[in-house]
Scaffold this active site. Structure first.
Site, mmCIF file in Angstrom:
data_model
loop_
_atom_site.group_PDB
_atom_site.id
_atom_site.type_symbol
_atom_site.label_atom_id
_atom_site.label_comp_id
_atom_site.label_asym_id
_atom_site.label_seq_id
_atom_site.Cartn_x
_atom_site.Cartn_y
_atom_site.Cartn_z
ATOM 1 N N HIS A 112 2.806 3.913 -5.042
ATOM 2 C CA HIS A 112 1.893 5.055 -5.086
ATOM 3 C C HIS A 112 0.668 4.881 -4.188
ATOM 4 O O HIS A 112 -0.241 5.709 -4.257
ATOM 5 C CB HIS A 112 1.440 5.321 -6.522
ATOM 6 N N SER A 118 2.076 -0.361 1.441
ATOM 7 C CA SER A 118 2.949 -1.349 0.807
ATOM 8 C C SER A 118 4.372 -1.323 1.358
ATOM 9 O O SER A 118 5.199 -2.149 0.957
ATOM 10 C CB SER A 118 2.985 -1.130 -0.711
ATOM 11 N N GLY A 182 1.133 -3.183 -10.976
ATOM 12 C CA GLY A 182 0.522 -4.163 -10.083
ATOM 13 C C GLY A 182 -0.642 -3.635 -9.282
ATOM 14 O O GLY A 182 -1.767 -4.150 -9.358
ATOM 15 N N GLY A 183 -0.404 -2.606 -8.487
ATOM 16 C CA GLY A 183 -1.469 -2.056 -7.668
ATOM 17 C C GLY A 183 -2.525 -1.350 -8.485
ATOM 18 O O GLY A 183 -3.723 -1.456 -8.197
ATOM 19 N N TYR A 475 -7.338 4.938 -4.133
ATOM 20 C CA TYR A 475 -7.034 6.126 -3.339
ATOM 21 C C TYR A 475 -7.076 5.721 -1.869
ATOM 22 O O TYR A 475 -7.927 6.164 -1.105
ATOM 23 C CB TYR A 475 -8.048 7.243 -3.603
#
Length: 535
Positions: A112, A118, A182-183, A475
């Site tokens: 996301h 990523s 995770g993120g 963001y």
């Protein structure tokens, strides 16, 4: 793909020490050989864990967690290898082998990150896809409730596993169920409990991470500096977090939600203006979000103000409170719905009849489902005046498919010091997400909607934080600066780093230099190391 970002990627490919045009077949063979040597994995299992571009699983796995269609095109750079680890040793081997082969490692949990950092790069790279790392162990017997959560799990899966054990416990995280743990957690994730309980990182009590040497470390062995950095600093600059241990929080048996929509001719201006004074200062158990969107109504440009709210209490108390504090809202008892905590999560997912929806929908990952989008962020420190807000709304009405999401801070969020974690923005009044989402593909649509969003960002300049103009790490926004990690790595990193981390940037750089001095864990907006001293 964002044209500016693509040009940067080309530059990144030219300046990065790893070859940008290495033959992916040779890369895969070398990587697979190294990986097998480090893990003693069987040939059969190897084909399921280490994927080459010729693997039938390669494209479905890559596409499954691309959440922005702008980076899901034939021209988007693809990894030479995807690693789908099943156990810790696979992650260790991925780090060791990627480093040994001088490749770039991209770490993906839920995909996301809004600008694709990523899973996109212009140099030869490997994607470490943690989507199979989804184990969750909830313990309600000790310390008031806790959970060990692997970083490839989704927020929806975490919420569901907590609900299985207790209907009155929760974790203060985001409301999108497909977001990866995770993120989200390592970047200082938030949700509709932010004003009552703060951020995700305020409840992380332990973690396991694979460092640049391939070692698995916990909080004690990694040390408090690194543990501090991965709580709000974005873990991908420092290693691969395998799991977080988080404390749970207690929520009431009954909570209340409501929706109210107003247009500019239904006193939306008065409501939004007053919202700035109420939402950050009211009862910490009340979270009131406002969405300002620019639809076209009867061929007349207008702006809708959509209010979405959660209150940790009953409807009658909420209505009484709003009558005193926020009469411009016009909240009535009929606008409110009382429900359980888990049902409120389904309500935020836009299910109308939450009583008829089973919580199992939180387990749906919705792979390979992406729209074209761009997000940016801002922080407001002082209320915007009504005349200024009126001009802003009038300008927003001219920009198709562009909106602002206003999220209040205050409450108990700023009970934690700004330097206790790497997240620095606790004392802001509210956060703005600049948002544009569209479904039509092609460069023309990209130019139009990206241009509209950047126009909104420019219009907001006088009303938001300055020196630096702060941004929210989760963001991701490459417009605010990117890094090729060349000779000017620190200077370039400081441009976006100060916006994301404020004064905490300095400590993050010191931690980075100590734990990853050669800057192996990097992306276009990672924490740089300290500049080398000239002899």
């Amino acid at each position: 793909m964002n044209k500016t970002y693509f040009i940067f990627l080309l530059f990144f490919a030219a300046s990065y020490s790893s070859p940008g045009t290495a033959d992916p077949v040779n890369v895969y063979e070398d990587f697979a050989r190294c990986f097998k040597n480090k893990t003693n994995i069987s040939d059969k299992d190897l084909t399921d864990v280490v994927l080459s571009r010729t693997s039938v699983s390669f494209t479905p796995v890559l596409r499954a967690y691309i959440r922005n269609a702008r980076f899901n095109t034939s021209s988007t750079p693809k990894p030479s290898v995807i690693v789908l680890p099943r156990v810790d040793s696979h992650v260790q081997a991925a780090v060791i082998c990627t480093k040994a082969l001088n490749l770039q490692l991209k770490i993906r949990s839920g995909g996301h990150d809004y600008d694709g950092l990523s899973y996109v790069s212009a140099v030869t790279f490997v994607v470490l896809d943690l989507s199979n790392f989804r184990n969750i162990t909830v313990d309600m017997k000790n310390d008031g409730g806790s959970a060990w959560v692997q970083t490839g799990a989704t927020l929806g899966e975490l919420f569901y596993r907590i609900w299985e054990k207790s209907e009155v416990h929760a974790f203060p995280a985001g409301i999108c169920p497909t977001v990866g743990v995770g993120g989200h957690v390592s970047g200082g994730g938030y949700g509709h409990l932010i004003r009552k309980f703060g951020l995700t990182i305020d409840y992380v009590v332990d973690a396991t991470i694979v460092d640049v040497k391939g070692r698995v470390l916990d909080r004690k062995s990694m040390g408090e500096d690194l543990f501090w950095a991965i709580r709000g600093g974005g873990a991908g600059s420092f290693g691969v977090v395998l799991a977080f241990k988080v404390k749970l929080v207690e929520v009431p048996k009954t909570v209340t939600v409501f929706r109210i929509d107003k247009t500019t001719d239904q006193n939306a201006l008065d409501m939004v203006h007053k919202w700035q004074f109420v939402a950050p200062r009211t009862d910490p158990g009340l979270f009131i979000r406002v969405l300002l969107a620019s639809p076209t109504k009867n061929k007349t440009q207008t702006v809708n103000a959509k209010v979405r709210a959660l209150y940790l209490g009953n409807a009658s108390d909420l209505v009484s409170m709003m009558a005193k504090e926020f009469p411009e809202l016009g909240l009535k008892i009929d606008d409110c719905k009382e429900m359980t905590w888990i049902q409120s999560l389904l309500w935020w997912m836009n299910y109308k009849d939450v009583e008829k929806v089973k919580p199992e929908v939180l387990l749906e990952r919705e792979p390979d489902s992406a729209k074209f989008l761009k997000r940016k962020s801002d922080y407001v420190e002082k209320e915007i005046t009504k005349p200024e807000l009126n001009r802003l709304i009038q300008q927003l009405a001219t920009l198709d498919r562009t909106g602002l999401v206003l999220n209040p801070y205050g409450g108990n969020l700023n009970a934690t010091a700004t330097n206790e974690t790497a997240f620095p923005h606790r004392h802001k009044l509210y956060k703005i997400q600049h948002s544009s989402t569209w479904s039509d593909a092609g460069p023309e649509a990209d130019r139009l909607y990206l241009g509209n969003l950047r126009t909104t960002y420019r219009i907001m300049t006088p009303f938001v934080s300055k020196n630096p103009r702060s941004s929210y790490l989760n963001y991701r926004d490459v417009d605010i600066g990117v890094n090729d990690h060349g000779v000017d790595s620190y200077r370039k990193g400081e441009i976006y780093g100060r916006k994301y981390f404020g004064e905490n940037f300095d400590r993050l750089v010191r931690v980075k230099t100590a734990v990853d001095p050669e800057n192996f864990f990097k992306n276009e907006q990672s924490i740089p190391t300290l500049p080398h001293k000239r002899r």
